[in-house]
Design an enzyme around this catalytic site. Structure first.
Site, PDB file in Angstrom:
ATOM      1  N   ARG A  74       0.854  -1.194   0.000  1.00  0.00           N
ATOM      2  CA  ARG A  74       0.000   0.000   0.000  1.00  0.00           C
ATOM      3  C   ARG A  74       0.886   1.238   0.000  1.00  0.00           C
ATOM      4  O   ARG A  74       1.832   1.331   0.779  1.00  0.00           O
ATOM      5  CB  ARG A  74      -0.887  -0.021   1.242  1.00  0.00           C
ATOM      6  CG  ARG A  74      -1.916   1.095   1.331  1.00  0.00           C
ATOM      7  CD  ARG A  74      -2.734   0.943   2.609  1.00  0.00           C
ATOM      8  NE  ARG A  74      -3.463  -0.302   2.610  1.00  0.00           N
ATOM      9  CZ  ARG A  74      -3.696  -1.020   3.715  1.00  0.00           C
ATOM     10  NH1 ARG A  74      -3.219  -0.642   4.879  1.00  0.00           N
ATOM     11  NH2 ARG A  74      -4.386  -2.144   3.635  1.00  0.00           N
ATOM     12  N   LYS A 210      -5.238   6.402  12.526  1.00  0.00           N
ATOM     13  CA  LYS A 210      -5.763   6.927  11.267  1.00  0.00           C
ATOM     14  C   LYS A 210      -6.217   8.372  11.450  1.00  0.00           C
ATOM     15  O   LYS A 210      -6.772   8.735  12.479  1.00  0.00           O
ATOM     16  CB  LYS A 210      -6.926   6.057  10.778  1.00  0.00           C
ATOM     17  CG  LYS A 210      -6.484   4.629  10.458  1.00  0.00           C
ATOM     18  CD  LYS A 210      -7.621   3.774   9.952  1.00  0.00           C
ATOM     19  CE  LYS A 210      -7.120   2.379   9.577  1.00  0.00           C
ATOM     20  NZ  LYS A 210      -8.209   1.509   9.062  1.00  0.00           N
ATOM     21  N   CYS A 427     -14.581  -4.008   1.065  1.00  0.00           N
ATOM     22  CA  CYS A 427     -13.155  -4.313   1.246  1.00  0.00           C
ATOM     23  C   CYS A 427     -12.731  -5.403   0.272  1.00  0.00           C
ATOM     24  O   CYS A 427     -13.548  -5.985  -0.441  1.00  0.00           O
ATOM     25  CB  CYS A 427     -12.873  -4.734   2.691  1.00  0.00           C
ATOM     26  SG  CYS A 427     -13.456  -6.397   3.094  1.00  0.00           S
ATOM     27  N   CYS A 433      -7.022 -11.625   1.544  1.00  0.00           N
ATOM     28  CA  CYS A 433      -6.940 -11.159   2.922  1.00  0.00           C
ATOM     29  C   CYS A 433      -7.013 -12.329   3.890  1.00  0.00           C
ATOM     30  O   CYS A 433      -7.986 -13.104   3.868  1.00  0.00           O
ATOM     31  CB  CYS A 433      -8.067 -10.175   3.228  1.00  0.00           C
ATOM     32  SG  CYS A 433      -8.019  -9.583   4.940  1.00  0.00           S
ATOM     33  N   CYS A 472     -14.820  -9.258   7.205  1.00  0.00           N
ATOM     34  CA  CYS A 472     -14.593  -9.522   8.624  1.00  0.00           C
ATOM     35  C   CYS A 472     -14.909  -8.258   9.409  1.00  0.00           C
ATOM     36  O   CYS A 472     -15.144  -7.199   8.815  1.00  0.00           O
ATOM     37  CB  CYS A 472     -13.148  -9.980   8.868  1.00  0.00           C
ATOM     38  SG  CYS A 472     -11.954  -8.625   8.945  1.00  0.00           S
TER      39      CYS A 472
END
Length: 563
Positions: A74, A210, A427, A433, A472
């Site tokens: 990322r 964040k 997502c 993932c 999730c």
């Protein structure tokens, strides 16, 4: 009383020599496509996660092969803004060095690559560096990519907010040279320990952090879901300061009531010159007060709950050396993007493109990646990634509009989307993932087709409803702030959450647990029927669910989310 044992990540960070660990040795090893368990935690600080293709696990196990390991990297792109030249470099890397041959726009205004073999990691990072991009602190227990409202209309205010997003991102980067040494072949600098991490210290933060900058009335960055948010306050189009909010976060754990999502608290107004002081103060209080024993309770939201709002606020003011002023009045509104063309105050045009699931790839008949490449070759403005996983071709002159539009149309980048689809995100989830319990990105378009059909059947197709799906409960697509939230529980099964408001200032709450598609659609059909017949003027779906007592509102997350 004996001291509590810290979470294992705390020991890993302490012993890592400021995030170096044995990453370099693991990178050079040809024996496996993976890193050691400890280094798998440390590489997150460098911007990437180890994954494997879960669709192929059983087949490879039967063949006595290790899982098909790869990495998701990322990038750090403050405010989501990049140049066309940078985009061409990003695209070249995706095409030549990843097995997915795609670029994925994230819900935090950056991009990530999937399917990177270990041998290509260093080449990719060096390629990003040549484009003045990096992946430092895109993951890990540090401040991550700082979001900023892309605001394609009020260019002056956006520029001011964007500058603060960049300043915050750059100032709060880890100071360790580990990234430069391992990936960019820089020589190790000799420094004293005190110089290495003045904000983070040797063990960094207890958990991820964040941050977002919002420009009202837009709340496309979901500012209240962040650990730390700055809501721009303007006077005649000029930034005069921020309302600071802190303590938001989406992650929780199924069945563990001590974990819960939470929206940030309003702390007060701050002046621009005090912004960095308050950012550092909030982060260092979290560094020193946060839970380092139980990582499930280590986010800032729990620190504020456990220590109390008043005590936390007083400590932040003490460390900043400045008092909060009373919050200024602001209006928080739409979280969606403005699709199609809009004109800014600078007389430039901006084209927002809807990207399903944020995945930019060449599909049969819809060569999105090629289209973006062609746009980058001729565009003279910038590209702005949005937190809804879309992209804005920003700063287009009137004379260039037709050419830009023609390229976008020819490559399937100009599509009509329903109001709800345009407000909804998912997502990545399966197959890469490791935390995913159910599908999200791959299944979500099909699911939204059915939601659109239900809305049309009940005569509410024009009403935007914020729908979000995750594989999730870690909450990467911010499902707990959605009017309809679907959170994976098992393959094909989801928890259904209702009752968040359209603006993103109230959480949702569990309505039905562990149900499959047929039950989800039956529930939504009945709710849409009631909404269509009983809604008040301008009443949004989330507000209807609360007013009609379909679900109780979440006022205090610690008390109400599970209660």
């Amino acid at each position: 009383m004996s001291e509590q044992k810290l979470a294992i990540n705390e020991y890993l960070k302490t012993d890592s020599d400021y995030l170096r660990g044995t990453i370099k040795e693991g990178l050079d090893s040809q024996v496996t496509g993976a890193f050691s368990d400890g280094d798998q935690q440390l590489i997150k600080f460098h911007g990437f996660y180890q994954q494997d293709d879960r669709d192929l696990r059983n087949e490879r196990k039967a063949q006595k092969l290790e899982p098909l390991y790869s990495f998701m990297l990322r990038a750090r792109v403050p405010g989501g803004v990049c140049t066309p030249e940078q985009w061409l470099g990003v695209d070249k890397i995706a095409t030549e060095l990843t097995s997915s041959n795609s670029i994925r726009l994230t819900t935090r205004q950056t991009f990530q690559y999937h399917g990177i073999p270990k041998r290509n990691l260093k080449t990719i990072i060096q390629g990003l560096d040549r484009e003045a991009l990096d992946s430092i602190a895109a993951c890990g227990d540090v401040n991550r990519n700082v979001m900023c409202n892309p605001n394609p209309v009020e260019s002056r205010l956006h520029a001011q907010a964007f500058e603060w997003a960049k300043k915050l991102s750059d100032h709060l980067l880890p100071h360790t040279q580990a990234y430069a040494e391992i990936w960019l072949d820089k020589e190790k600098l000799l420094t004293t320990e005190d110089e290495v991490e003045p904000v983070y210290g040797k063990t960094y933060l207890p958990r991820k952090f964040k941050m977002a900058v919002a420009v009202p009335p837009d709340n496309d960055v979901d500012v209240y879901t962040n650990d730390l948010g700055f809501i721009a306050v303007a006077d005649n189009g000029e930034l005069v300061g921020f309302n600071l909010v802190a303590g938001g976060g989406m992650g929780s754990t199924h069945g563990e009531v001590e974990t819960f999502p939470r929206l940030a608290d309003d702390f007060g107004f701050i002046k621009p010159e005090d912004t960095m002081k308050f950012a550092e103060a909030v982060m260092t209080v979290q560094r020193d007060w946060g839970n380092r024993v139980n990582r499930k309770r280590s986010r800032l939201k729990y620190t504020i709950v456990d220590h109390g709002f008043d005590a936390f606020k007083a400590e932040v003011e003490k460390r900043a050396g400045v008092k909060f002023e009373a919050p200024r009045d602001v209006t928080i509104g739409d979280r969606g993007d403005r699709y199609g063309w809009v004109k800014g105050v600078d007389e430039k045009w901006h084209l927002t493109l809807f990207i399903e699931g944020g995945r930019i790839i060449d599909y049969p008949g819809k060569p999105l990646q090629t289209g973006m490449r062609e746009l980058a070759k001729i565009h003279k403005g910038d590209f702005r990634m949005t937190s809804n996983q879309n992209i804005i071709i920003a700063g287009v002159a009137e004379s260039d509009k037709s050419q830009i539009e023609q390229i976008a149309a020819n490559h399937g980048l100009l599509v009509d989307v329903s109001p709800s689809r345009g407000h909804s995100i998912a997502c990545v989830a399966l197959p890469t993932c490791p935390l995913a319990m159910a599908e999200a990105e791959r299944y979500f378009p099909e699911f939204m087709d059915k939601v659109d059909a239900l809305q049309a059947r009940h005569g509410i197709a024009e009403q935007p409803i914020v729908v979000r799906m995750t594989g999730c409960p870690n909450g990467c697509a911010r499902p707990f702030a959605a009017e309809i939230g679907l959170v994976g529980k098992a393959p094909g099964r989801y928890n259904l959450y209702l009752g968040a408001n359209f603006e993103g200032t109230r959480l949702n709450k569990l309505y039905r647990e562990n149900i499959q598609e047929a039950e989800i659609l039956a529930e939504l059909g009945a709710l849409f029927e009631g909404y269509a017949g009983q809604r008040l003027t301008d009443e949004t779906f989330g507000n209807y669910c609360v007013r009609s007592e379909v679900i109780k509102p979440v006022i205090d997350a610690a008390r109400d989310f599970h209660g």
